[in-house]
Design an enzyme around this catalytic site. Structure first.
Site, PDB file in Angstrom:
ATOM      1  CB  CYS A 108      -0.973  -0.016   1.177  1.00 52.79           C
ATOM      2  SG  CYS A 108      -2.375   1.104   0.944  1.00 52.79           S
TER       3      CYS A 108
ATOM      4  CG  HIS B  97      -3.685  -3.723   3.359  1.00 51.39           C
ATOM      5  ND1 HIS B  97      -2.623  -3.290   4.117  1.00 51.39           N
ATOM      6  CD2 HIS B  97      -4.279  -2.603   2.869  1.00 51.39           C
ATOM      7  CE1 HIS B  97      -2.580  -1.958   4.107  1.00 51.39           C
ATOM      8  NE2 HIS B  97      -3.576  -1.516   3.359  1.00 51.39           N
TER       9      HIS B  97
ATOM     10  CD  GLU C 257      -1.402  -6.384   5.549  1.00 52.55           C
ATOM     11  OE1 GLU C 257      -1.486  -5.182   5.834  1.00 52.55           O
ATOM     12  OE2 GLU C 257      -1.085  -6.797   4.407  1.00 52.55           O
TER      13      GLU C 257
END
Length: 509
Positions: free
Chosen positions: A79, A167, A169
């Protein structure tokens, strides 16, 4: 550690989650603020740049020089990290025409690229950005797109540097784990070596070298962190570890005796200290939460220092500090801007001339439990809910007195034992009963009563940073409420807390 990944934190709310995903892939990693980049050793295999609440277009946006890192290590920008790399090489980052937050799907995937291999077309990813990379530098190649974001991922030509605007994660990126493993294994060449067993072996060896024949004292709380720290130290130095378990009068019902018994069965060299009256005396007339915490902390230090001094020739203090304690005590603005002052971080009063040893300071909570399991720790301690250091002192709103402690201990025992008997305990992250500073009108038999009110609190969470209230069965709550009102003298009303964190905290004080 034979290898590690460095994560540079630009202030993202997801930075710890990146670290957890890397650890889950059995690769060790460490988080550092972007403006306090450490000197890298030979174990570093790659670097991940986190997201950020900032925009690269801001005048004072985080903008460290990354050119030297790019020459030496594989890099993955996430990001803001991706936008920063593009911005530094002359690309254009502009406000998104359509601000993209939430779920999106990859409409193009360069599946032969090392980072994107095994990533399916239409894979769901999680976006959270107000800017977008509108124009890439000439040597950047697009390797993934969504229907509204052309540059969802890129690689810089002829170097292992990548950027992604989503993202991987977070849970909502369905193939995020695959992408992270692609970076770790195929780009960085990491091995699956970070396991509980390898941690125990290496930590034990390091503790033996560091401590030698020195004597160590450690304050046990009955919780997971201090217990696992004690077991590791005991494995390394045996009876040179002296454990102290203080009864501050704010433990759960019968906890002092039960926990002492458990520790002795584990072979630890432990002394139990009954200091209830000292704590109650210090808490007389104290009602403000922070004042209660300080009073409890000050008495504990006095009691602990007295007991440690009586042992003689103690050189080290063992602590159960874990990685989130360390991270939360340092912000990306530098050590002067502390996010959270933690009781395990920041050391000791000046008069306690001890060095500190923290065998768990590199572990997350779930990793501590895995290490404890590999050490054979008693399941009753290993699976225990988190419990605050000040104990019932911050679950009794208002003044703490022996009688109010008795009332709360009785009610708390009914709630916690009920969760265990109904097989709900392991589904709850943390459970508590809170004694409120109000009284309520009630009727018991034919008599009017004016007695205490308690609130039940049960939350689900993975790490305590965010939490949701548990939707416990109504029949269970009704049964617990009836038992508390009927069996605990002094309570005539029970309520259930249905607040999530944020905005509410897990504890009431």
């Amino acid at each position: 550690m034979s290898e590690k990944i460095i994560i540079l934190d630009f202030g993202s709310q997801y930075t710890q989650l990146i670290a957890r995903r890397v650890r889950e892939a059995q690769v060790y990693c460490e988080i550092y603020p972007y403006n306090h980049i450490p000197k890298f050793d030979d174990t570093v295999k790659g670097v991940i740049l986190s997201g950020s609440p900032h925009s690269v277009r801001e005048e004072d946006a985080p903008n460290p020089n990354l050119s030297n890192l790019r020459k030496k290590y594989p890099i993955l920008g996430v990001c803001y990290g991706a936008q920063l790399l593009a911005h530094q090489d002359g690309g254009e980052v502009l406000p998104s025409e359509i601000r993209e937050y939430g779920r999106a799907n990859l409409s193009f995937v360069h599946t032969s690229n090392l980072l994107m291999q095994k990533m399916p077309l239409d894979s769901q990813v999680w976006m959270s950005h107000g800017d977008t990379i509108s124009e890439l530098p000439t040597n950047f190649e697009v390797i993934a797109s969504t229907s509204s974001v052309r540059v969802a991922a890129y690689q810089i030509a002829n170097e292992p540097t990548y950027g992604i605007q989503f993202h991987p994660e977070v849970y909502h990126s369905t193939d995020g784990k695959q992408l992270i493993e692609n970076f770790l294994m195929d780009v960085c060449g990491c091995l699956h070596e970070w396991t509980p067993e390898s941690f125990v072996e290496e930590t034990t060896k390091n503790l033996k070298q560091e401590l030698g024949d020195d004597q160590v004292v450690l304050g046990l709380s009955g919780g997971v962190d201090s217990s696992v720290a004690a077991m590791l130290l005991h494995r390394a130095i045996g009876d040179n570890l002296h454990c102290i378990f203080v009864d501050n009068g704010l433990l759960r019902k019968d906890e002092f005796e039960e926990v002492l018994h458990s520790y002795k069965d584990m072979g630890l060299n432990i002394k139990g200290v009954d200091a209830k009256e000292k704590f109650y005396k210090a808490l007389e007339g104290v009602t403000k939460p922070e004042a209660k915490r300080k009073a409890i902390g000050n008495v504990f230090i006095d009691v602990f220092d007295h007991e440690a001094s009586a042992l003689g020739n103690i050189k080290w203090l063992g602590q159960g500090t874990i990685y989130p304690d360390v991270i939360e005590s340092v912000s990306v603005k530098g050590p002067s801007a502390t996010i959270k002052s933690h009781h395990n971080v920041g050391g000791l009063p000046d008069f306690m001339k001890l060095k500190i040893v923290e065998p768990l300071r590199s572990l997350f909570k779930d990793e501590v439990r895995l290490v404890g399991k590999s050490l054979g720790l008693d399941g009753a301690i290993l699976n225990r809910h988190p419990y605050p250091g000040p104990g019932l002192g911050i679950r009794i709103l208002g003044e703490v007195t022996p009688e109010r402690v008795r009332i709360l201990q009785e009610a708390d025992a009914i709630f916690i034992n009920g969760l265990k008997e109904s097989n709900l305990y392991d589904e709850v992250w943390q459970a508590a009963v809170i004694l409120l500073p109000i009284q309520s009108v009630g009727v018991m038999g034919d008599e009017r009563t004016y007695e205490q009110v308690v609130s039940l609190r049960a939350v689900s969470s993975t790490d305590g940073m965010t939490a949701d209230w548990c939707h416990l069965p109504y029949s269970f709550l009704a049964d617990v409420s009836n038992q508390i009102i009927n069996q605990v003298k002094g309570i005539n009303r029970v309520v259930y807390d249905i607040s999530s964190k944020p905005p509410a905290t897990i504890e009431w004080e």
